[in-house]
Design a protein around this motif. Structure first.
Motif, PDB file in Angstrom:
ATOM      1  N   LEU A  77       0.837  -1.209   0.000  1.00  0.00           N
ATOM      2  CA  LEU A  77       0.000   0.000   0.000  1.00  0.00           C
ATOM      3  C   LEU A  77       0.867   1.254   0.000  1.00  0.00           C
ATOM      4  CD1 LEU A  77      -2.854  -0.840   2.511  1.00  0.00           C
ATOM      5  CD2 LEU A  77      -3.151  -0.023   0.163  1.00  0.00           C
ATOM      6  N   ALA A  78       1.946   1.223   0.786  1.00  0.00           N
ATOM      7  CA  ALA A  78       2.835   2.377   0.889  1.00  0.00           C
ATOM      8  C   ALA A  78       3.511   2.652  -0.456  1.00  0.00           C
ATOM      9  CB  ALA A  78       3.882   2.138   1.976  1.00  0.00           C
ATOM     10  N   ARG A  79       3.874   1.590  -1.140  1.00  0.00           N
ATOM     11  CA  ARG A  79       4.499   1.764  -2.463  1.00  0.00           C
ATOM     12  C   ARG A  79       3.520   2.444  -3.417  1.00  0.00           C
ATOM     13  NH1 ARG A  79       5.842  -3.636  -3.834  1.00  0.00           N
ATOM     14  NH2 ARG A  79       6.865  -3.708  -1.816  1.00  0.00           N
ATOM     15  N   GLY A  80       2.263   2.023  -3.362  1.00  0.00           N
ATOM     16  CA  GLY A  80       1.229   2.641  -4.192  1.00  0.00           C
ATOM     17  C   GLY A  80       1.062   4.120  -3.861  1.00  0.00           C
ATOM     18  N   LEU A  81       1.065   4.414  -2.560  1.00  0.00           N
ATOM     19  CA  LEU A  81       0.919   5.809  -2.122  1.00  0.00           C
ATOM     20  C   LEU A  81       2.094   6.640  -2.618  1.00  0.00           C
ATOM     21  CD1 LEU A  81      -0.260   5.569   1.612  1.00  0.00           C
ATOM     22  CD2 LEU A  81      -1.523   6.583  -0.299  1.00  0.00           C
ATOM     23  N   ARG A  82       3.302   6.063  -2.495  1.00  0.00           N
ATOM     24  CA  ARG A  82       4.502   6.807  -2.899  1.00  0.00           C
ATOM     25  C   ARG A  82       4.422   7.166  -4.386  1.00  0.00           C
ATOM     26  NH1 ARG A  82       7.905   4.001  -0.329  1.00  0.00           N
ATOM     27  NH2 ARG A  82       8.120   5.485   1.387  1.00  0.00           N
ATOM     28  N   GLN A  83       3.931   6.227  -5.186  1.00  0.00           N
ATOM     29  CA  GLN A  83       3.774   6.515  -6.621  1.00  0.00           C
ATOM     30  C   GLN A  83       2.769   7.632  -6.847  1.00  0.00           C
ATOM     31  OE1 GLN A  83       2.820   2.687  -8.292  1.00  0.00           O
ATOM     32  NE2 GLN A  83       4.962   2.018  -8.276  1.00  0.00           N
ATOM     33  N   ARG A  84       1.668   7.555  -6.086  1.00  0.00           N
ATOM     34  CA  ARG A  84       0.645   8.608  -6.205  1.00  0.00           C
ATOM     35  C   ARG A  84       1.217   9.967  -5.832  1.00  0.00           C
ATOM     36  NH1 ARG A  84      -4.579   7.453  -2.715  1.00  0.00           N
ATOM     37  NH2 ARG A  84      -5.188   9.603  -3.149  1.00  0.00           N
ATOM     38  N   PHE A  85       1.962  10.016  -4.734  1.00  0.00           N
ATOM     39  CA  PHE A  85       2.534  11.283  -4.270  1.00  0.00           C
ATOM     40  C   PHE A  85       3.515  11.835  -5.303  1.00  0.00           C
ATOM     41  CE2 PHE A  85       2.004   9.531   0.317  1.00  0.00           C
ATOM     42  CZ  PHE A  85       0.674   9.928   0.333  1.00  0.00           C
ATOM     43  N   THR A  86       4.336  10.940  -5.839  1.00  0.00           N
ATOM     44  CA  THR A  86       5.336  11.375  -6.809  1.00  0.00           C
ATOM     45  C   THR A  86       4.675  11.919  -8.061  1.00  0.00           C
ATOM     46  OG1 THR A  86       6.811   9.683  -5.953  1.00  0.00           O
ATOM     47  CG2 THR A  86       7.423  10.669  -8.053  1.00  0.00           C
ATOM     48  N   SER A  87       3.664  11.201  -8.546  1.00  0.00           N
ATOM     49  CA  SER A  87       3.070  11.686  -9.794  1.00  0.00           C
ATOM     50  C   SER A  87       2.237  12.948  -9.574  1.00  0.00           C
ATOM     51  CB  SER A  87       2.282  10.581 -10.524  1.00  0.00           C
ATOM     52  OG  SER A  87       1.281  10.103  -9.685  1.00  0.00           O
ATOM     53  N   ARG A 114      11.901  19.796  -2.120  1.00  0.00           N
ATOM     54  CA  ARG A 114      10.937  19.784  -3.222  1.00  0.00           C
ATOM     55  C   ARG A 114      11.653  19.780  -4.562  1.00  0.00           C
ATOM     56  NH1 ARG A 114       5.974  20.094  -4.230  1.00  0.00           N
ATOM     57  NH2 ARG A 114       6.263  21.354  -6.073  1.00  0.00           N
ATOM     58  N   VAL A 115      12.668  20.587  -4.654  1.00  0.00           N
ATOM     59  CA  VAL A 115      13.428  20.665  -5.898  1.00  0.00           C
ATOM     60  C   VAL A 115      14.081  19.310  -6.184  1.00  0.00           C
ATOM     61  CG1 VAL A 115      15.398  21.753  -7.038  1.00  0.00           C
ATOM     62  CG2 VAL A 115      13.865  23.131  -5.613  1.00  0.00           C
ATOM     63  N   ARG A 116      14.690  18.738  -5.121  1.00  0.00           N
ATOM     64  CA  ARG A 116      15.384  17.466  -5.283  1.00  0.00           C
ATOM     65  C   ARG A 116      14.420  16.360  -5.706  1.00  0.00           C
ATOM     66  NH1 ARG A 116      17.927  15.233  -0.099  1.00  0.00           N
ATOM     67  NH2 ARG A 116      18.436  17.411   0.278  1.00  0.00           N
ATOM     68  N   HIS A 117      13.239  16.338  -5.076  1.00  0.00           N
ATOM     69  CA  HIS A 117      12.300  15.263  -5.390  1.00  0.00           C
ATOM     70  C   HIS A 117      11.586  15.452  -6.711  1.00  0.00           C
ATOM     71  CE1 HIS A 117      12.545  12.495  -2.011  1.00  0.00           C
ATOM     72  NE2 HIS A 117      13.042  13.540  -1.394  1.00  0.00           N
ATOM     73  N   ALA A 118      11.411  16.693  -7.099  1.00  0.00           N
ATOM     74  CA  ALA A 118      10.795  16.937  -8.413  1.00  0.00           C
ATOM     75  C   ALA A 118      11.754  16.507  -9.508  1.00  0.00           C
ATOM     76  CB  ALA A 118      10.453  18.414  -8.559  1.00  0.00           C
ATOM     77  N   GLY A 119      13.057  16.648  -9.236  1.00  0.00           N
ATOM     78  CA  GLY A 119      14.065  16.312 -10.231  1.00  0.00           C
ATOM     79  C   GLY A 119      14.337  14.828 -10.364  1.00  0.00           C
ATOM     80  N   SER A 120      13.907  14.044  -9.346  1.00  0.00           N
ATOM     81  CA  SER A 120      14.252  12.614  -9.402  1.00  0.00           C
ATOM     82  C   SER A 120      13.166  11.770 -10.038  1.00  0.00           C
ATOM     83  CB  SER A 120      14.538  12.094  -7.989  1.00  0.00           C
ATOM     84  OG  SER A 120      13.369  12.183  -7.204  1.00  0.00           O
ATOM     85  N   GLY A 128       3.252  15.203  -7.572  1.00  0.00           N
ATOM     86  CA  GLY A 128       4.236  16.252  -7.303  1.00  0.00           C
ATOM     87  C   GLY A 128       4.122  16.848  -5.912  1.00  0.00           C
ATOM     88  N   VAL A 129       3.648  16.033  -4.950  1.00  0.00           N
ATOM     89  CA  VAL A 129       3.552  16.543  -3.576  1.00  0.00           C
ATOM     90  C   VAL A 129       4.643  15.885  -2.739  1.00  0.00           C
ATOM     91  CG1 VAL A 129       1.724  14.839  -3.029  1.00  0.00           C
ATOM     92  CG2 VAL A 129       2.036  16.832  -1.548  1.00  0.00           C
ATOM     93  N   LEU A 130       5.332  16.694  -1.938  1.00  0.00           N
ATOM     94  CA  LEU A 130       6.380  16.172  -1.066  1.00  0.00           C
ATOM     95  C   LEU A 130       5.749  15.768   0.262  1.00  0.00           C
ATOM     96  CD1 LEU A 130       9.578  15.879  -0.795  1.00  0.00           C
ATOM     97  CD2 LEU A 130       9.359  17.878   0.686  1.00  0.00           C
ATOM     98  N   VAL A 131       5.921  14.502   0.636  1.00  0.00           N
ATOM     99  CA  VAL A 131       5.270  14.000   1.847  1.00  0.00           C
ATOM    100  C   VAL A 131       6.300  13.722   2.937  1.00  0.00           C
ATOM    101  CG1 VAL A 131       3.757  12.212   2.785  1.00  0.00           C
ATOM    102  CG2 VAL A 131       3.412  13.048   0.454  1.00  0.00           C
ATOM    103  N   LEU A 132       6.035  14.254   4.119  1.00  0.00           N
ATOM    104  CA  LEU A 132       6.933  14.066   5.261  1.00  0.00           C
ATOM    105  C   LEU A 132       6.185  13.404   6.404  1.00  0.00           C
ATOM    106  CD1 LEU A 132       7.487  17.219   3.998  1.00  0.00           C
ATOM    107  CD2 LEU A 132       9.524  16.866   5.385  1.00  0.00           C
ATOM    108  N   ASN A 133       6.843  12.427   7.020  1.00  0.00           N
ATOM    109  CA  ASN A 133       6.272  11.685   8.137  1.00  0.00           C
ATOM    110  C   ASN A 133       7.010  12.092   9.406  1.00  0.00           C
ATOM    111  OD1 ASN A 133       5.324   9.682   9.895  1.00  0.00           O
ATOM    112  ND2 ASN A 133       6.241   7.969   8.768  1.00  0.00           N
TER     113      ASN A 133
END
Ligand SMILES: Nc1nc2c(ncn2[C@@H]2O[C@H](COP(=O)(O)OP(=O)(O)O)[C@@H](O)[C@H]2O)c(=O)[nH]1
Ligand SMILES: [Mg+2]
Ligand SMILES: [Zn+2]
Lengths: 223, 127
Positions: free
Chosen positions: A19-29, A217-223, A31-36
Motif C-alpha cells: 500500500l505504501a508503495r502505491g501511495l509513494r507513486q501517487r505522491f510522486t506523480s 521539493r526541488v530534489r524530489h521533483a528532479g528525481s 508532485g507533492v512532497l510528503v513528510l512523516n
C-alpha cells in the motif's frame, strides 16, 4: 502422519509495504512532497507543524496535514487554525499510523494541488518505524526536555530517519540541555543526517527548516 | 506495542498458505527478525499464544531468528556487523556508516506442518 516444512519467505508487513508503495507513486506523480513526523508524545510535533504550516502558507506554498492520535481531534483543530487543510486520523488504540489509514484519509483531496503534505504520526518512538506510509522524508523529533540519549535508546527509529529536529530550544538553558551530546548521539545512530534546532515558541531555526523543505521539493521533483 | 498486530499478520499469512494443505496442523513457525525491526521477542511470544488460539496454528512453536545489523562501509568497501546498536560505524575501519545491508527484516521464513491422510490438494498422493 508426515511432517513438512513450507517455505514462505514473506514480509510480515507486506500488505502495508505494498500500500505504501502505491501511495509513494501517487505522491510522486502528483508532485507533492510528503513528510512523516515521528517522536514521543509531547515532543512538540503539533506545535512545530502549526508554525511550519503557517510559514509555508505565508510564503504562498500549498501545504496540508494529516495528524494521527489515539483519540480526539484536538491536534487537527490546532493545525487547521493555520488555514491549511487538515484531517485527523484516530487510531483508537493502535500505536502507529499505517498506510491504509493514510490512504483512507486522503479521499477527496486533490494531491496535485499541494506542494507539501505533512503526516504527524502517533506519539511513539518504537512502532511507527516499521510502517512505511509512502513518505519521501521521515523526520524524527527530539525535544530538549527529553534527554540527550533518546537516540541511543531508540536507535531503530532514529536510524530510519532522513532528518532530525531538536525542538523547544527556547528551553535549552533551564533544562541544561547538552547540545553537543545530543548531536553526537543523533549522528552516532544516523551518520550524516541533517539536524535542525528549532523553537515553535520563538521561531528560532524555522528559516533554515523552511529552506530545507524548499530544497527537498526541488530534489524530489528532479528525481 | 504493535506485536499483536504483527502476530495477527503472521497468523493470516500462514493460514492463507495453509489453505492448500487440507487438515494440516501447524507445529512451528520460523521468523527472521532484524535487530532494527522494532519488535521485542518476548512480546511476540506472548502475543503469539493469544493470536493463535482457535486457529490451525494453536499450540505451535514460534522460533525467532534475530539477524544482526550488517552495514556496507563506503570508506573501506567492506561489509560487516556493527558492534553495537548505539554506534553505526564500520567494524573494520571505524568510519560512520549509513548503508544498511541487513537488520530491518521482519518476515516469516517457513512453517512446519503435520499432515494427516489427505495430501496437498490437486497433488497426487506422494510417498
Ligand atoms: N517552550 C516551548 N514549548 C513547546 C514548544 N513546542 C511545543 N511546546 C509545548 O509542548 C507541549 C507538547 O506540544 P505538542 O505540540 O502538543 O506535542 P506533540 O505531542 O509532539 O504533538 C505543549 O504544551 C506545547 O505548548 C516550544 O518550541 N517551546
Ligand atoms: Mg500532536
Ligand atoms: Zn570501513
Amino acid at each position: 502422519m508426515t511432517t513438512r516444512i513450507v517455505e514462505l519467505r514473506q514480509g510480515i508487513l507486506k500488505k502495508n509495504d505494498e500500500l505504501a508503495r502505491g501511495l509513494r507513486q501517487r505522491f510522486t506523480s502528483a508532485g507533492v512532497l510528503v513528510l512523516n513526523l515521528v517522536s514521543s508524545p509531547g515532543t512538540g510535533k503539533t506545535a512545530f507543524l502549526e508554525r511550519t504550516l503557517r510559514d509555508l502558507l505565508a510564503r504562498g506554498s500549498r501545504a496540508a496535514a494529516l495528524v494521527g492520535d489515539l483519540e480526539t481531534d484536538n491536534d487537527a483543530r490546532r493545525l487547521a487554525a493555520s488555514g491549511a487543510p487538515v484531517r485527523q486520523i484516530n487510531t483508537h488504540g493502535i500505536c502507529h499510523l499505517e498506510a491504509e489509514m493514510v490512504a483512507k484519509h486522503l479521499e477527496g483531496w486533490d494531491l496535485a494541488g499541494l506542494d507539501y503534505l505533512f503526516i504527524e504520526n502517533v506519539g511513539n518512538l518504537v512502532c511507527p518505524s516499521s510502517y512505511d506510509l509512502g513518505e519521501a522524508v521521515r523526520v524524527a523529533l527530539l525535544s530538549v526536555t527529553e534527554g540527550e540519549d533518546k537516540p541511543l535508546k531508540y536507535p531503530t527509529l532514529f536510524n530510519s530517519a532522513d532528518a532530525a529536529v531538536i525542538t523547544k530550544i527556547d528551553l535549552a538553558g533551564p533544562c541544561e540541555f547538552d547540545r553537543e551530546a545530543a548531536l553526537k548521539n543523533i549522528r552516532a545512530i544516523r551518520p550524516g543526517i541533517r539536524v535542525f534546532e528549532t523553537s515553535a515558541k520563538t521561531g528560532a531555526g524555522m528559516a533554515e527548516w523552511l529552506e530545507y523543505l524548499k530544497e527537498l521539493r526541488v530534489r524530489h521533483a528532479g528525481s | 506495542m504493535h506485536e499483536l498486530s504483527i502476530v495477527s499478520s503472521i497468523v493470516d499469512s500462514v493460514t492463507e498458505s495453509l489453505a492448500v494443505y487440507h487438515g494440516a496442523r501447524v507445529t512451528e513457525v520460523r521468523l527472521r527478525v532484524g535487530a532494527l525491526a522494532a519488535v521485542v521477542e518476548d512480546s511476540l511470544q506472548f502475543c503469539y499464544g493469544i493470536a493463535t488460539e482457535g486457529t490451525s496454528l494453536e499450540g505451535s512453536k514460534l522460533v525467532v531468528q534475530i539477524l544482526p545489523v550488517i552495514v556496507h562501509c563506503a570508506a573501506c568497501g567492506a561489509d560487516g556487523e556493527i558492534e553495537s546498536l548505539q554506534s553505526f560505524s564500520c567494524p573494520h575501519c571505524g568510519e560512520p556508516v549509513s548503508d544498511l545491508r541487513q537488520g530491518r527484516e521482519l518476515e516469516v521464513e517457513s512453517f512446519e506442518i503435520e499432515e494427516g491422510e489427505i495430501e496437498k490438494a490437486g497433488e497426487a498422493v506422494t510417498p
